[in-house]
Write a protein that holds these residues in place. Structure first.
Motif, PDB file in Angstrom:
ATOM      1  N   PRO A 125      96.494   9.608   2.046  1.00 25.21           N
ATOM      2  CA  PRO A 125      97.553  10.539   1.677  1.00 25.21           C
ATOM      3  C   PRO A 125      98.703  10.364   2.660  1.00 25.21           C
ATOM      4  N   THR A 178      87.867  16.176   2.028  1.00 18.57           N
ATOM      5  CA  THR A 178      88.326  15.799   0.684  1.00 18.57           C
ATOM      6  C   THR A 178      88.434  14.282   0.619  1.00 18.57           C
ATOM      7  N   ASP A 183      89.939  10.939  -0.820  1.00 15.99           N
ATOM      8  CA  ASP A 183      91.233  10.628  -1.434  1.00 15.99           C
ATOM      9  C   ASP A 183      91.049   9.644  -2.582  1.00 15.99           C
ATOM     10  N   SER A 227      89.205   6.554   1.942  1.00 19.54           N
ATOM     11  CA  SER A 227      89.860   7.446   2.895  1.00 19.54           C
ATOM     12  C   SER A 227      89.587   8.897   2.528  1.00 19.54           C
ATOM     13  N   TRP A 228      89.645   9.755   3.525  1.00 18.34           N
ATOM     14  CA  TRP A 228      89.355  11.180   3.334  1.00 18.34           C
ATOM     15  C   TRP A 228      90.207  11.963   4.327  1.00 18.34           C
ATOM     16  N   HIS A 229      90.327  13.259   4.092  1.00 17.39           N
ATOM     17  CA  HIS A 229      91.065  14.102   5.034  1.00 17.39           C
ATOM     18  C   HIS A 229      90.507  15.524   5.019  1.00 17.39           C
ATOM     19  N   GLU A 281      92.179  12.773   9.488  1.00 16.56           N
ATOM     20  CA  GLU A 281      92.121  11.717   8.472  1.00 16.56           C
ATOM     21  C   GLU A 281      91.114  10.671   8.928  1.00 16.56           C
TER      22      GLU A 281
END
Ligand SMILES: Nc1nc2c(c(=O)[nH]1)N[C@H]1C(S)=C(S)[C@@H](COP(=O)(O)O)O[C@H]1N2
Ligand SMILES: [Mo]
Length: 392
Positions: free
Chosen positions: A28, A325, A327, A338-340, A300
């Motif tokens: 993101p 969450t 991505d 990827s996640w954040h 992140e």
């Protein structure tokens, strides 16, 4: 700030370059996702510098804090060269296909490029990543193009009895066996790795000549390297020279002496030492960076492994695990995800730990899990990573 924004624009340009990437989703874009521009808050436990003796082997390690795109740009992609980084002239380079085959071949780069072109986006992690105090971001994700290896082997006519495919590279060095004994043996050998015939003929394995749309850079194996999605970095042989079909298992340095994971396992009170060659990637995640914007903090990171990622959980200090969450969507298990997680951080010192869970229901092991705690070597260190950060 200007630099970060410029990188965001570059990252976005990279993402727009291919439909597959759009589908997979970039990280993101922090500044857009949060209110106002975001700043990266550096970790307070930076990795140790690469020891001078190894600075020629390990190049372009890009700190996690600088990661701002799902595709790793070529100039920020880590590079490992155990015997240097040879410069090869494509004009007099040939790839030999030899050994237990009916039709030995010698292919030019143009001949390889004329074969059916396949593209794969895959993540490469060095198996020493996080096993050594100075190696914490030896991982990258790129779009590779080349031609599948399996049809080339089929066309060469593999003879009965062939069990092993050995990938010899152009780089070479001196190796001393039984060092310091009367039986000392000094040899000059080329970098080489092998796979079983079954593994080597997996349709995903490529003879690769392009990285993120550019000819393979010298440091990443020009003119041709192996791309073996799902395998640790060491299996992705660069500067390929010769592929040999063999009736014997290959036990060169990078299969049988180095890149060997040693575990002391407790089998019902009896200690058994196992020694296995570094192989396929393991389930893992890493907190990449923490950003701060007017809206608050955001953690992140990335997660990857042999199966697609089902969830990533984050633990702040000793609090319960919280789901991050994920991505975008994950087109294939070959790439990282990827996640954040937005974080209402209180001022002070904190630790951030992450764990990945895959679609097979497996959870990334804790550092005290026997699969990590029993390990006596630094390879294949997929234990949960904890980073420290100071919030002001
Ligand atoms: N010929 C050759 N191939 C090689 C190596 C090497 O030293 N020589 N290093 C391996 C290791 S240990 C890793 S982690 C990956 C890294 O790939 P990269 O340099 O493109 O990131 O290359 C692999 N392929
Ligand atoms: Mo590696």
């Amino acid at each position: 700030m200007g630099e970060l924004q410029r990188r965001d624009v570059l990252a976005q340009a990279g993402v727009l370059a291919g439909a597959a990437l759009l589908q997979a989703g970039a990280m993101p874009r922090t500044a857009a996702a949060q209110a106002g521009p975001a700043l990266v808050v550096p970790w307070s436990d930076p990795p140790e510098p690469v020891p001078p003796a190894l600075s020629g082997v390990i190049q372009s390690l890009t700190p996690w804090e600088n990661l701002d795109s799902w595709i790793t740009p070529n100039d920020r992609f880590f590079a490992i060269g155990h015997y240097g980084f040879p410069a090869i002239d494509a004009a007099d380079w040939r790839l030999e296909i030899a050994g237990l085959i009916d039709r030995p071949a010698s292919l030019t780069l143009d001949q390889i490029k004329a074969l059916p072109r396949h593209e794969v986006t895959s993540t490469i992690e060095c198996s020493g990543n996080n096993g050594l105090s100075f190696l914490t971001s030896a991982i990258g994700n790129a779009r590779w193009a080349g031609t599948p290896l399996a049809p080339i082997l089929r066309a060469a006519g593999v003879r009965p009895g062939a069990i092993e495919v050995v990938f010899f590279a152009a780089d070479k060095g001196q190796e001393v066996l039984r060092k310091g004994t009367p039986l000392e043996l000094s040899i000059t050998s080329n970098f080489a790795r092998s796979m079983s015939l079954d593994d080597a003929t997996d349709p995903s394995i490529l003879l690769c000549y392009e990285m993120n749309g550019a000819p393979l850079p010298r440091t990443h194996g020009f003119p041709v390297r192996l791309i073996a999605p799902g395998w640790y970095g060491v299996a992705n042989v660069k500067w390929l020279r010769r592929i040999e079909l063999s009736a014997a298992r290959f036990m060169g340095r990078f299969m049988g002496r180095d890149y060997v994971t040693v575990r002391e396992e407790n089998l019902g009170g009896r200690t058994v030492v196992t020694e296995t060659s570094v192989g396929r990637t393991r389930l893992k995640s890493a907190p990449a960076r923490v950003t701060r914007a007017a809206g608050g903090y955001r953690i992140e990171g990335m997660a990857w492994g042999p199966l697609p990622i089902a969830a990533v959980e984050v633990r702040i200090d000793t609090a319960p695990w919280v789901k991050a969450t994920l991505d975008g969507t994950q087109a294939s298990a070959a790439t990282w995800r990827s996640w954040h997680l937005d974080w209402a951080a209180a001022p002070g010192e904190h630790t951030v730990t992450t764990r990945a869970i895959d679609q097979g229901g497996n959870t990334q092991p804790a550092m005290d899990d026997p699969s990590i705690a029993d390990k006596m070597t630094y390879w294949e260190s997929n234990g949960q990573i904890t980073r420290r950060i100071s919030i002001t």
